[in-house]
Design a protein around this motif. Sequence first.
Motif, PDB file in Angstrom:
ATOM      1  N   ASN A 145      40.714  35.599  69.483  1.00  0.00           N
ATOM      2  CA  ASN A 145      41.799  36.441  69.025  1.00  0.00           C
ATOM      3  C   ASN A 145      41.250  37.599  68.192  1.00  0.00           C
ATOM      4  O   ASN A 145      40.268  37.458  67.455  1.00  0.00           O
ATOM      5  CB  ASN A 145      42.818  35.639  68.213  1.00  0.00           C
ATOM      6  CG  ASN A 145      42.166  34.759  67.159  1.00  0.00           C
ATOM      7  OD1 ASN A 145      41.495  33.794  67.497  1.00  0.00           O
ATOM      8  ND2 ASN A 145      42.344  35.109  65.892  1.00  0.00           N
ATOM      9  N   LEU A 146      41.887  38.749  68.320  1.00  0.00           N
ATOM     10  CA  LEU A 146      41.361  39.954  67.694  1.00  0.00           C
ATOM     11  C   LEU A 146      41.639  40.026  66.199  1.00  0.00           C
ATOM     12  O   LEU A 146      40.906  40.694  65.457  1.00  0.00           O
ATOM     13  CB  LEU A 146      41.950  41.198  68.374  1.00  0.00           C
ATOM     14  CG  LEU A 146      41.643  41.372  69.864  1.00  0.00           C
ATOM     15  CD1 LEU A 146      42.178  42.710  70.344  1.00  0.00           C
ATOM     16  CD2 LEU A 146      40.144  41.266  70.136  1.00  0.00           C
ATOM     17  N   THR A 147      42.720  39.384  65.749  1.00  0.00           N
ATOM     18  CA  THR A 147      43.084  39.465  64.343  1.00  0.00           C
ATOM     19  C   THR A 147      43.530  38.106  63.835  1.00  0.00           C
ATOM     20  O   THR A 147      43.702  37.160  64.610  1.00  0.00           O
ATOM     21  CB  THR A 147      44.238  40.470  64.118  1.00  0.00           C
ATOM     22  OG1 THR A 147      45.429  39.971  64.734  1.00  0.00           O
ATOM     23  CG2 THR A 147      43.907  41.835  64.696  1.00  0.00           C
ATOM     24  N   GLY A 148      43.762  38.028  62.530  1.00  0.00           N
ATOM     25  CA  GLY A 148      44.335  36.839  61.927  1.00  0.00           C
ATOM     26  C   GLY A 148      45.839  36.815  62.107  1.00  0.00           C
ATOM     27  O   GLY A 148      46.395  37.535  62.942  1.00  0.00           O
ATOM     28  N   PRO A 149      46.552  36.024  61.320  1.00  0.00           N
ATOM     29  CA  PRO A 149      47.977  35.783  61.565  1.00  0.00           C
ATOM     30  C   PRO A 149      48.906  36.927  61.200  1.00  0.00           C
ATOM     31  O   PRO A 149      50.042  36.975  61.676  1.00  0.00           O
ATOM     32  CB  PRO A 149      48.267  34.557  60.691  1.00  0.00           C
ATOM     33  CG  PRO A 149      47.268  34.634  59.585  1.00  0.00           C
ATOM     34  CD  PRO A 149      46.026  35.187  60.217  1.00  0.00           C
ATOM     35  N   SER A 150      48.465  37.856  60.364  1.00  0.00           N
ATOM     36  CA  SER A 150      49.376  38.875  59.837  1.00  0.00           C
ATOM     37  C   SER A 150      49.537  40.051  60.789  1.00  0.00           C
ATOM     38  O   SER A 150      48.543  40.622  61.247  1.00  0.00           O
ATOM     39  CB  SER A 150      48.875  39.394  58.489  1.00  0.00           C
ATOM     40  OG  SER A 150      48.800  38.348  57.544  1.00  0.00           O
ATOM     41  N   PRO A 151      50.770  40.435  61.092  1.00  0.00           N
ATOM     42  CA  PRO A 151      50.989  41.651  61.887  1.00  0.00           C
ATOM     43  C   PRO A 151      50.716  42.886  61.041  1.00  0.00           C
ATOM     44  O   PRO A 151      50.688  42.815  59.803  1.00  0.00           O
ATOM     45  CB  PRO A 151      52.465  41.564  62.275  1.00  0.00           C
ATOM     46  CG  PRO A 151      53.085  40.782  61.166  1.00  0.00           C
ATOM     47  CD  PRO A 151      52.043  39.788  60.731  1.00  0.00           C
ATOM     48  N   GLN A 152      50.500  43.993  61.703  1.00  0.00           N
ATOM     49  CA  GLN A 152      50.274  45.250  61.007  1.00  0.00           C
ATOM     50  C   GLN A 152      51.594  46.008  60.903  1.00  0.00           C
ATOM     51  O   GLN A 152      52.377  46.030  61.855  1.00  0.00           O
ATOM     52  CB  GLN A 152      49.247  46.099  61.765  1.00  0.00           C
ATOM     53  CG  GLN A 152      48.721  47.285  61.001  1.00  0.00           C
ATOM     54  CD  GLN A 152      47.802  46.888  59.858  1.00  0.00           C
ATOM     55  OE1 GLN A 152      47.419  45.727  59.713  1.00  0.00           O
ATOM     56  NE2 GLN A 152      47.453  47.848  59.025  1.00  0.00           N
ATOM     57  N   ALA A 153      51.849  46.641  59.760  1.00  0.00           N
ATOM     58  CA  ALA A 153      52.996  47.535  59.595  1.00  0.00           C
ATOM     59  C   ALA A 153      52.479  48.960  59.684  1.00  0.00           C
ATOM     60  O   ALA A 153      51.582  49.351  58.925  1.00  0.00           O
ATOM     61  CB  ALA A 153      53.689  47.282  58.257  1.00  0.00           C
ATOM     62  N   GLU A 154      53.017  49.746  60.612  1.00  0.00           N
ATOM     63  CA  GLU A 154      52.512  51.083  60.882  1.00  0.00           C
ATOM     64  C   GLU A 154      53.644  52.107  60.785  1.00  0.00           C
ATOM     65  O   GLU A 154      54.794  51.803  61.114  1.00  0.00           O
ATOM     66  CB  GLU A 154      51.862  51.145  62.265  1.00  0.00           C
ATOM     67  CG  GLU A 154      50.866  50.012  62.501  1.00  0.00           C
ATOM     68  CD  GLU A 154      50.060  50.170  63.766  1.00  0.00           C
ATOM     69  OE1 GLU A 154      49.568  51.281  64.032  1.00  0.00           O
ATOM     70  OE2 GLU A 154      49.917  49.172  64.496  1.00  0.00           O
TER      71      GLU A 154
END
Length: 248
Positions: free
Chosen positions: A148-157
């Motif tokens: 997986n490319l990232t951990g559990p947190s989504p990004q806010a953009e």
Amino acid sequence: MSAVLAAVVVSVSACGTDEAKMPIDTPESAVAGYSVPENVDYNVRWSTEPGIDLLSRPAVAVRAYMESYYLAIHGHALSAGYPGFADATSQQRDRVDFDHSNDPELEQLVGTQFEHLLAMTPTEDGWVATVCSGNYTVMAEKGGRFFNLTGPSPQAETVRMVAPEQAQSVASERIVAEGAERAPSADVFAGWTISEHDPAARDQNAYAECDARMPDARDARPQKANVPHDTPYPTLAPYPGWPRYDEN
């Protein structure tokens, strides 16, 4: 992760109604030969807050930009974005140089990327949008295993857009911008341009809101980046997807 898939399919915000929709493009505007990069096999599924229509002109511009942005990053090329992406971002401050990646190797990517349109606010010359990007469900295949490319947190953009003068007054019109295709074959930006993209939203409250909008419970997501898995997160169908513009 598969335990939540049935809920994902029925919980993503729907946008179809009986309203008439305006064509987004003519067949002549289709860009022959465009396709997503060969290394990108993940699909994008969108949801929204109540009252935001994924088929409105500003939302279509946001969808096209965000999907193109990640395609350009993963494809290491500006041309990997959708038709019209280069022109739509030509005036963007601090524009990313997609064509000169620090990592020359293209990763083979699978899975599903979840995007949530958290807020849309009109401005004097266009709109500003807050978008949640759930990249934890996109995985890279290496040697038969999946990371997986990232951990559990989504990004806010945050994305700021400038509307063509003639489009600002009809921004609420619904247009033909959904279908079974994973990418558009025509310029769906249609004169809308991106003046600024902040991959880390300044509003810190947006991160908690984005976390709550993801279809997977936090404890069911990969907890760390680059953790190996024997099977990838499933590649779900794109939503709302894109139509075949050469058949309009």
